[in-house]
Design an enzyme around this catalytic site. Sequence first.
Site, PDB file in Angstrom:
ATOM      1  N   GLY A  23       0.868  -1.347  -0.081  1.00 38.79           N
ATOM      2  CA  GLY A  23      -0.297   0.116  -0.324  1.00 38.79           C
ATOM      3  C   GLY A  23       1.149   1.448  -0.136  1.00 38.79           C
ATOM      4  O   GLY A  23       0.485   2.405   0.974  1.00 38.79           O
ATOM      5  N   ASP A 153      14.576  -5.844  -5.479  1.00 36.43           N
ATOM      6  CA  ASP A 153      14.562  -6.372  -6.774  1.00 36.43           C
ATOM      7  C   ASP A 153      15.804  -5.475  -7.651  1.00 36.43           C
ATOM      8  O   ASP A 153      16.626  -4.357  -7.491  1.00 36.43           O
ATOM      9  CB  ASP A 153      13.423  -5.510  -7.905  1.00 36.43           C
ATOM     10  CG  ASP A 153      12.304  -5.905  -6.810  1.00 36.43           C
ATOM     11  OD1 ASP A 153      12.549  -7.266  -6.456  1.00 36.43           O
ATOM     12  OD2 ASP A 153      11.130  -5.745  -6.964  1.00 36.43           O
ATOM     13  N   PRO A 196      12.001  -8.211   9.433  1.00 40.22           N
ATOM     14  CA  PRO A 196      12.936  -7.966   7.810  1.00 40.22           C
ATOM     15  C   PRO A 196      12.607  -6.455   7.871  1.00 40.22           C
ATOM     16  O   PRO A 196      12.833  -6.018   6.560  1.00 40.22           O
ATOM     17  CB  PRO A 196      11.727  -8.064   7.399  1.00 40.22           C
ATOM     18  CG  PRO A 196      10.746  -9.515   8.521  1.00 40.22           C
ATOM     19  CD  PRO A 196      11.300  -9.044   9.136  1.00 40.22           C
ATOM     20  N   CYS A 386     -18.602   2.622 -21.182  1.00 36.31           N
ATOM     21  CA  CYS A 386     -17.830   2.286 -22.109  1.00 36.31           C
ATOM     22  C   CYS A 386     -18.570  -0.061 -22.447  1.00 36.31           C
ATOM     23  O   CYS A 386     -19.577   0.975 -23.563  1.00 36.31           O
ATOM     24  CB  CYS A 386     -16.585   2.010 -21.340  1.00 36.31           C
ATOM     25  SG  CYS A 386     -15.039   2.432 -22.567  1.00 36.31           S
ATOM     26  N   LEU A 387     -17.616  -0.317 -22.211  1.00 32.83           N
ATOM     27  CA  LEU A 387     -18.187  -1.263 -23.119  1.00 32.83           C
ATOM     28  C   LEU A 387     -19.396  -1.566 -22.366  1.00 32.83           C
ATOM     29  O   LEU A 387     -20.029  -2.511 -23.251  1.00 32.83           O
ATOM     30  CB  LEU A 387     -17.322  -2.697 -22.528  1.00 32.83           C
ATOM     31  CG  LEU A 387     -17.334  -3.837 -23.977  1.00 32.83           C
ATOM     32  CD1 LEU A 387     -17.309  -4.518 -25.327  1.00 32.83           C
ATOM     33  CD2 LEU A 387     -16.417  -5.118 -22.264  1.00 32.83           C
ATOM     34  N   MET A 389     -21.878   0.410 -22.041  1.00 33.66           N
ATOM     35  CA  MET A 389     -22.744   0.979 -22.656  1.00 33.66           C
ATOM     36  C   MET A 389     -23.135   0.192 -23.722  1.00 33.66           C
ATOM     37  O   MET A 389     -24.247  -0.117 -24.969  1.00 33.66           O
ATOM     38  CB  MET A 389     -21.923   2.579 -22.835  1.00 33.66           C
ATOM     39  CG  MET A 389     -23.832   2.979 -23.768  1.00 33.66           C
ATOM     40  SD  MET A 389     -22.860   4.648 -24.492  1.00 33.66           S
ATOM     41  CE  MET A 389     -22.683   4.609 -25.419  1.00 33.66           C
ATOM     42  N   ARG A 467     -12.196   2.148 -28.709  1.00 34.72           N
ATOM     43  CA  ARG A 467     -12.096   2.069 -30.452  1.00 34.72           C
ATOM     44  C   ARG A 467     -13.254   2.325 -31.151  1.00 34.72           C
ATOM     45  O   ARG A 467     -13.381   2.568 -31.767  1.00 34.72           O
ATOM     46  CB  ARG A 467     -10.911   1.253 -30.356  1.00 34.72           C
ATOM     47  CG  ARG A 467      -9.642   0.809 -29.860  1.00 34.72           C
ATOM     48  CD  ARG A 467      -9.126   0.189 -30.484  1.00 34.72           C
ATOM     49  NE  ARG A 467      -8.213  -0.590 -29.580  1.00 34.72           N
ATOM     50  CZ  ARG A 467      -6.940   0.039 -29.902  1.00 34.72           C
ATOM     51  NH1 ARG A 467      -6.599   0.821 -30.928  1.00 34.72           N
ATOM     52  NH2 ARG A 467      -5.692  -0.251 -29.047  1.00 34.72           N
ATOM     53  N   HIS A 512     -16.062   7.426 -18.714  1.00 37.66           N
ATOM     54  CA  HIS A 512     -15.522   6.371 -17.405  1.00 37.66           C
ATOM     55  C   HIS A 512     -15.601   7.600 -16.556  1.00 37.66           C
ATOM     56  O   HIS A 512     -14.616   7.649 -15.843  1.00 37.66           O
ATOM     57  CB  HIS A 512     -14.417   6.182 -17.461  1.00 37.66           C
ATOM     58  CG  HIS A 512     -13.797   5.039 -18.780  1.00 37.66           C
ATOM     59  ND1 HIS A 512     -13.877   3.987 -17.891  1.00 37.66           N
ATOM     60  CD2 HIS A 512     -13.924   4.445 -19.441  1.00 37.66           C
ATOM     61  CE1 HIS A 512     -13.719   2.926 -18.964  1.00 37.66           C
ATOM     62  NE2 HIS A 512     -13.944   3.425 -19.824  1.00 37.66           N
ATOM     63  N   GLU A 514     -15.937   7.282 -13.978  1.00 41.01           N
ATOM     64  CA  GLU A 514     -15.399   7.100 -12.260  1.00 41.01           C
ATOM     65  C   GLU A 514     -13.920   7.061 -11.884  1.00 41.01           C
ATOM     66  O   GLU A 514     -13.108   7.342 -10.849  1.00 41.01           O
ATOM     67  CB  GLU A 514     -15.275   5.284 -12.397  1.00 41.01           C
ATOM     68  CG  GLU A 514     -13.860   4.646 -13.646  1.00 41.01           C
ATOM     69  CD  GLU A 514     -14.465   4.262 -14.892  1.00 41.01           C
ATOM     70  OE1 GLU A 514     -15.497   4.575 -14.910  1.00 41.01           O
ATOM     71  OE2 GLU A 514     -14.130   3.396 -14.932  1.00 41.01           O
TER      72      GLU A 514
HETATM   73  N1  GLN Z   1     -13.260  -2.398 -25.811  1.00 37.33           N
HETATM   74  C1  GLN Z   1     -14.356  -1.188 -26.321  1.00 37.33           C
HETATM   75  C2  GLN Z   1     -13.789  -0.285 -26.909  1.00 37.33           C
HETATM   76  O1  GLN Z   1     -12.464  -0.647 -27.397  1.00 37.33           O
HETATM   77  C3  GLN Z   1     -14.351  -1.018 -24.308  1.00 37.33           C
HETATM   78  C4  GLN Z   1     -13.264  -0.219 -23.879  1.00 37.33           C
HETATM   79  C5  GLN Z   1     -13.669  -0.714 -22.572  1.00 37.33           C
HETATM   80  O2  GLN Z   1     -14.642  -0.377 -22.047  1.00 37.33           O
HETATM   81  N2  GLN Z   1     -13.008   0.869 -21.327  1.00 37.33           N
HETATM   82  O3  GLN Z   1     -14.452   0.699 -27.522  1.00 37.33           O
END
Ligand code: GLN
Length: 542
Positions: A23, A153, A196, A386-387, A389, A467, A512, A514
């Site tokens: 975190g 690392d 540690p 996004c996807l 919708m 896209r 988005h 969010e």
């Molecule tokens: N795969 C979809 C596109 O490229 C939605 C992308 C996403 O949900 N961020 O348009």
Amino acid sequence: MLSDSQNHTKIIFVTGGVISSLGKGIVAASIGALLETRGLSVVISKADPYLNVDPGTMNPLQHGEVFVTDDGAETDLDLGHYERFISRRLQKKNAFTTGQVYDTVLSRERQGGYLGGTVQVVPHITDQIKSNICYASQGADIAIVEIGGTVGDIESLPFLEAIRQLRWERGSERVAFCHVTLVPYVQVAMELKTKPTQHSVRDLRQLGIQPDLLICRSDRALSDALKAKIALFCNVDIKHVFESLDTDSIYRVPLAFHEQQLDHTLIKHFNIWAKQPDLSRWRKIENSLNNPKGKLIIGIIGKYTDLVDSYKSIIESLVHAGIAHLQGIHTECIDAESVNAANYEKILSKYHAIVVPGGFGDRGMEGKMLALTYQRENKRPLLAICLGMQLAVIEIARHLIGITQATSQEFDPSTQEPVVCLMDEQRKVVPKGGTMRLGAYPCVLKENSLICRIYGEQNISERHRHRYEFNSAYKQRFEEHNVIFSGLSPSGKLVEAMELSDHPFYLGCQFHPELKSRPTEPHPIFCSFIQAAMDQRDGLST
Ligand code: GLN
């Protein structure tokens, strides 16, 4: 890079030891939040040691969600934490990787930038890292830079060497090292163990870095005697040994640090003046977390459900809206592939609202379609992003309009019914990294629509990463079936948001939301969505 005399910025480097997933991002973000309450301007950046140029092409199951900035950078999800905790909106320059650093140095080498010289990790790679850090830190009183990975690392060595040099060049009043470690409780010995931590600090000191502050992650409080032991063996002032206890909410961390005087300690270290902290916003959040008036259970149906970090920003946005409404939010990720025609009602009926999030590809499509139908037909709250919708569009096309073959060109490039199609500008794009429609774009909302009432204004700007888009050739047929295209790009060409006129809360957005929510400023879409979930729970939805 700014010259030294111009740059008043104080830099705090946050490193991590012992294990990953400690975190560090929340620690960096919480320190930033605290220093902001004292009137200082803060910027936070992340330097990641992996070779990908950015995380845009990585599977969310490996690396968590990809966070997108206003200026279209695809970044690590820690940038999301930073933006949620501080008021500044971050930029491309606030996240960089080893891959990017090498890319810059190697292109310069090909262009003859080092003619005659041998190009080496030290000084050329380390100089480029320092330059990126200084560029990312410009203009703020305090720049916090999180170094990804764990001390020890191989791949983080050039970063650690670069920050060692910066401290040497600028001195301790301008650069501080904050190391986050683990102090585990060992059940059989019934003891917290400091070894540690000692070892990881020893590793750092071998590289020439003496931490100024230690933040010890632990599941229980550290006694003064234990802190004294850590201080002695790690060569750190006992007042600079802090604990960071496991907590039910990350939004309690800034106040927990303040109670240990972490902000005061840093200000003293840098020898700067800062006003008394105004903690009222964080106290309000804590108050809401302590006194929820009710509980909501929200389902997120997706395909990346094995790792909760895949939907980090959505989960946090729901929590923010819960804080605003004094509701405890319980989110559950539903594996879309486990939902089928035989069980969907049983699975979905327990949620007060459902989110269909963004994503790529058609895996789990059947389950998501069932969820979309269920929420639509039963007038239960739905937020499709996004996807999500795009799938909502397909669901409506197939089941409401009767275009049974409707799909997206993403799933079937030669489909006869492309209700979702590749955007014009995407047709020529070949390389995968950083080539989507990315970042903030304006959107105009339709007067009196649900989404316009939610925002309280018509002109908004939100972040994108896609896209494909709704195929406007089908617009009229959708509108004949109660679909309102309530958000459009300013040219009117791209559909940015859609809703149903005969549903209390059915909202799809191509952007988005969010990515811009904060606990101190919850996003209006999530606030309304949570209100709709409360109405659903309380039997008030109409
Ligand atoms: N795969 C979809 C596109 O490229 C939605 C992308 C996403 O949900 N961020 O348009």
